[in-house]
Design a protein around this motif. Sequence first.
Motif, PDB file in Angstrom:
ATOM      1  N   ASP A 132       0.781  -1.185   0.036  1.00  0.00           N
ATOM      2  CA  ASP A 132      -0.143   0.161  -0.009  1.00  0.00           C
ATOM      3  C   ASP A 132       0.832   1.429   0.098  1.00  0.00           C
ATOM      4  OD1 ASP A 132      -3.196   0.738   0.965  1.00  0.00           O
ATOM      5  OD2 ASP A 132      -1.408   2.100   1.909  1.00  0.00           O
ATOM      6  N   PRO A 133       0.427   2.260  -0.680  1.00  0.00           N
ATOM      7  CA  PRO A 133       1.358   3.503  -0.708  1.00  0.00           C
ATOM      8  C   PRO A 133       1.585   4.216   0.762  1.00  0.00           C
ATOM      9  CG  PRO A 133      -0.805   3.715  -1.972  1.00  0.00           C
ATOM     10  CD  PRO A 133      -0.582   2.444  -1.368  1.00  0.00           C
ATOM     11  N   GLY A 134       0.660   3.784   1.531  1.00  0.00           N
ATOM     12  CA  GLY A 134       1.069   4.464   2.889  1.00  0.00           C
ATOM     13  C   GLY A 134       1.834   3.366   3.819  1.00  0.00           C
ATOM     14  N   ALA A 135       2.116   2.137   3.331  1.00  0.00           N
ATOM     15  CA  ALA A 135       2.525   1.174   4.173  1.00  0.00           C
ATOM     16  C   ALA A 135       4.090   1.412   4.698  1.00  0.00           C
ATOM     17  CB  ALA A 135       2.841  -0.217   3.229  1.00  0.00           C
ATOM     18  N   LEU A 136       4.731   2.385   4.027  1.00  0.00           N
ATOM     19  CA  LEU A 136       6.061   2.529   4.573  1.00  0.00           C
ATOM     20  C   LEU A 136       6.161   3.803   5.387  1.00  0.00           C
ATOM     21  CD1 LEU A 136       8.313   1.634   1.286  1.00  0.00           C
ATOM     22  CD2 LEU A 136       7.359   0.279   3.221  1.00  0.00           C
ATOM     23  N   GLU A 137       4.899   4.646   5.715  1.00  0.00           N
ATOM     24  CA  GLU A 137       4.826   5.983   6.418  1.00  0.00           C
ATOM     25  C   GLU A 137       5.551   5.719   7.805  1.00  0.00           C
ATOM     26  OE1 GLU A 137       3.082   9.010   6.590  1.00  0.00           O
ATOM     27  OE2 GLU A 137       1.742   8.851   4.926  1.00  0.00           O
ATOM     28  N   ALA A 138       5.404   4.584   8.554  1.00  0.00           N
ATOM     29  CA  ALA A 138       6.029   4.460   9.953  1.00  0.00           C
ATOM     30  C   ALA A 138       7.454   4.261   9.655  1.00  0.00           C
ATOM     31  CB  ALA A 138       5.500   3.184  10.489  1.00  0.00           C
ATOM     32  N   HIS A 139       7.990   4.220   8.673  1.00  0.00           N
ATOM     33  CA  HIS A 139       9.254   4.039   8.327  1.00  0.00           C
ATOM     34  C   HIS A 139       9.908   5.164   7.354  1.00  0.00           C
ATOM     35  CE1 HIS A 139       8.772   0.057  10.059  1.00  0.00           C
ATOM     36  NE2 HIS A 139       7.769  -0.066   9.145  1.00  0.00           N
ATOM     37  N   ASN A 140       9.495   6.246   7.540  1.00  0.00           N
ATOM     38  CA  ASN A 140       9.805   7.657   7.086  1.00  0.00           C
ATOM     39  C   ASN A 140       9.809   7.578   5.502  1.00  0.00           C
ATOM     40  OD1 ASN A 140      10.346   8.398   9.745  1.00  0.00           O
ATOM     41  ND2 ASN A 140      11.996   7.025   9.549  1.00  0.00           N
ATOM     42  N   MET A 141       8.833   6.824   4.996  1.00  0.00           N
ATOM     43  CA  MET A 141       8.423   7.095   3.524  1.00  0.00           C
ATOM     44  C   MET A 141       6.955   7.223   3.391  1.00  0.00           C
ATOM     45  SD  MET A 141      10.024   5.360   0.048  1.00  0.00           S
ATOM     46  CE  MET A 141      11.581   5.800   0.141  1.00  0.00           C
ATOM     47  N   SER A 142       6.707   8.499   3.094  1.00  0.00           N
ATOM     48  CA  SER A 142       5.201   8.622   3.240  1.00  0.00           C
ATOM     49  C   SER A 142       4.490   8.704   1.990  1.00  0.00           C
ATOM     50  CB  SER A 142       5.193  10.361   3.269  1.00  0.00           C
ATOM     51  OG  SER A 142       5.715  10.971   2.372  1.00  0.00           O
ATOM     52  N   ALA A 143       3.083   8.391   2.211  1.00  0.00           N
ATOM     53  CA  ALA A 143       2.300   8.240   0.994  1.00  0.00           C
ATOM     54  C   ALA A 143       2.247   9.329   0.118  1.00  0.00           C
ATOM     55  CB  ALA A 143       0.871   8.019   1.807  1.00  0.00           C
ATOM     56  N   ARG A 144       2.707  10.563   0.648  1.00  0.00           N
ATOM     57  CA  ARG A 144       2.753  11.821  -0.170  1.00  0.00           C
ATOM     58  C   ARG A 144       3.925  11.531  -1.115  1.00  0.00           C
ATOM     59  NH1 ARG A 144       0.592  16.230  -1.980  1.00  0.00           N
ATOM     60  NH2 ARG A 144       1.716  18.085  -2.007  1.00  0.00           N
ATOM     61  N   THR A 145       5.009  11.118  -0.758  1.00  0.00           N
ATOM     62  CA  THR A 145       6.266  10.548  -1.509  1.00  0.00           C
ATOM     63  C   THR A 145       5.643   9.824  -2.682  1.00  0.00           C
ATOM     64  OG1 THR A 145       7.872  10.956  -0.233  1.00  0.00           O
ATOM     65  CG2 THR A 145       8.376   9.259  -1.737  1.00  0.00           C
ATOM     66  N   PHE A 146       4.843   8.603  -2.353  1.00  0.00           N
ATOM     67  CA  PHE A 146       4.469   7.628  -3.015  1.00  0.00           C
ATOM     68  C   PHE A 146       3.404   8.314  -4.221  1.00  0.00           C
ATOM     69  CE2 PHE A 146       6.133   4.608  -0.437  1.00  0.00           C
ATOM     70  CZ  PHE A 146       6.699   3.605  -1.273  1.00  0.00           C
ATOM     71  N   GLU A 147       2.768   9.238  -3.971  1.00  0.00           N
ATOM     72  CA  GLU A 147       1.835   9.949  -4.690  1.00  0.00           C
ATOM     73  C   GLU A 147       2.629  10.568  -5.704  1.00  0.00           C
ATOM     74  OE1 GLU A 147      -0.394  13.006  -2.547  1.00  0.00           O
ATOM     75  OE2 GLU A 147      -1.137  13.845  -4.392  1.00  0.00           O
ATOM     76  N   PHE A 148       3.697  11.113  -5.513  1.00  0.00           N
ATOM     77  CA  PHE A 148       4.566  11.536  -6.490  1.00  0.00           C
ATOM     78  C   PHE A 148       5.355  10.926  -7.113  1.00  0.00           C
ATOM     79  CE2 PHE A 148       2.960  15.477  -4.196  1.00  0.00           C
ATOM     80  CZ  PHE A 148       2.820  16.499  -5.442  1.00  0.00           C
ATOM     81  N   HIS A 149       6.107   9.933  -6.542  1.00  0.00           N
ATOM     82  CA  HIS A 149       7.066   9.332  -6.883  1.00  0.00           C
ATOM     83  C   HIS A 149       6.602   8.296  -7.856  1.00  0.00           C
ATOM     84  CE1 HIS A 149      11.736   7.606  -6.017  1.00  0.00           C
ATOM     85  NE2 HIS A 149      11.187   7.877  -7.329  1.00  0.00           N
ATOM     86  N   TYR A 150       5.576   7.381  -7.229  1.00  0.00           N
ATOM     87  CA  TYR A 150       5.066   6.355  -7.967  1.00  0.00           C
ATOM     88  C   TYR A 150       4.018   7.009  -9.086  1.00  0.00           C
ATOM     89  CZ  TYR A 150       2.413   2.094  -9.278  1.00  0.00           C
ATOM     90  OH  TYR A 150       1.717   1.118  -9.877  1.00  0.00           O
ATOM     91  N   GLY A 151       3.047   7.899  -8.345  1.00  0.00           N
ATOM     92  CA  GLY A 151       2.058   8.278  -9.336  1.00  0.00           C
ATOM     93  C   GLY A 151       2.159   9.264 -10.386  1.00  0.00           C
ATOM     94  N   LYS A 152       3.337  10.013 -10.245  1.00  0.00           N
ATOM     95  CA  LYS A 152       3.689  11.034 -11.343  1.00  0.00           C
ATOM     96  C   LYS A 152       4.991  10.508 -11.945  1.00  0.00           C
ATOM     97  CE  LYS A 152       0.431  13.645  -9.766  1.00  0.00           C
ATOM     98  NZ  LYS A 152      -0.683  13.931 -10.535  1.00  0.00           N
ATOM     99  N   HIS A 153       6.128  10.636 -11.120  1.00  0.00           N
ATOM    100  CA  HIS A 153       7.263  10.125 -11.806  1.00  0.00           C
ATOM    101  C   HIS A 153       7.491   8.929 -12.573  1.00  0.00           C
ATOM    102  CE1 HIS A 153       9.563  13.898 -10.135  1.00  0.00           C
ATOM    103  NE2 HIS A 153       8.922  13.616  -9.110  1.00  0.00           N
ATOM    104  N   HIS A 154       7.176   7.986 -11.945  1.00  0.00           N
ATOM    105  CA  HIS A 154       7.168   6.456 -12.476  1.00  0.00           C
ATOM    106  C   HIS A 154       6.092   6.479 -13.592  1.00  0.00           C
ATOM    107  CE1 HIS A 154       7.425   1.738 -11.642  1.00  0.00           C
ATOM    108  NE2 HIS A 154       7.977   2.098 -12.766  1.00  0.00           N
ATOM    109  N   ALA A 155       5.111   6.899 -13.427  1.00  0.00           N
ATOM    110  CA  ALA A 155       3.915   6.788 -14.309  1.00  0.00           C
ATOM    111  C   ALA A 155       4.262   7.629 -15.584  1.00  0.00           C
ATOM    112  CB  ALA A 155       2.603   7.432 -13.922  1.00  0.00           C
ATOM    113  N   ALA A 156       4.920   8.753 -15.465  1.00  0.00           N
ATOM    114  CA  ALA A 156       5.125   9.542 -16.530  1.00  0.00           C
ATOM    115  C   ALA A 156       6.268   8.786 -17.606  1.00  0.00           C
ATOM    116  CB  ALA A 156       5.905  10.888 -16.229  1.00  0.00           C
TER     117      ALA A 156
END
Length: 201
Positions: free
Chosen positions: A11-35
Amino acid sequence: MAFTQSPLPYDPGALEAHNMSARTFEFHYGKHHAAYVTNLNNLVKDTPMADMPIEEVIKTSFGDADKVGIFNNAAQVWNHTFFWSSMKPDGGGTPTGDLAAKIDSDLGGFDKLKEAFKTAAATQFGSGWAWLVLDNGALKVTKTGNAENPLVHGQTPLLTLDVWEHAYYVDFQNRRPDFISNYLDQLVNWDFAAQNLAACS
Ligand code: MN3
């Protein structure tokens, strides 16, 4: 046949507790990787590369001045998919089994591997990637610039860390060394590296 973006292995929020936020995945997976996927499909449309496995696209386009855009986007698609699997919730810890034994024999132990990986990731000037690879049967820590990856050097990637600024700026701002330490302490998926090593034997 178009290239598609692989689903995240958690889940995109699965690493929140380990300092990689859902917001990072929103951009890194959802925007950068997708592009990168969108760009790659646009660039290879109606060419033989559209039907090649992505690894072949990467190897074929590497070093070809006319195919720089194809290489960059194909490699970035592959690198990110590999990066997502290089992490897991409750990652970190220490490798076990054959991988641990090989780290001892090839790299002088786990502490040495961590230091080498930290150095590679921190000293990659500008954008790029740090890797644990199998090279001629031996483990090696390497770094590559921009989209370049070990496949084009005949090496087998076992694990990677994205050190492009977009990978850490949301959660760590300019503190790349903290992002690297956090990856090694809390995110890295040694099971994935062990599977990739086992697949070589
Ligand atoms: Mn990235």
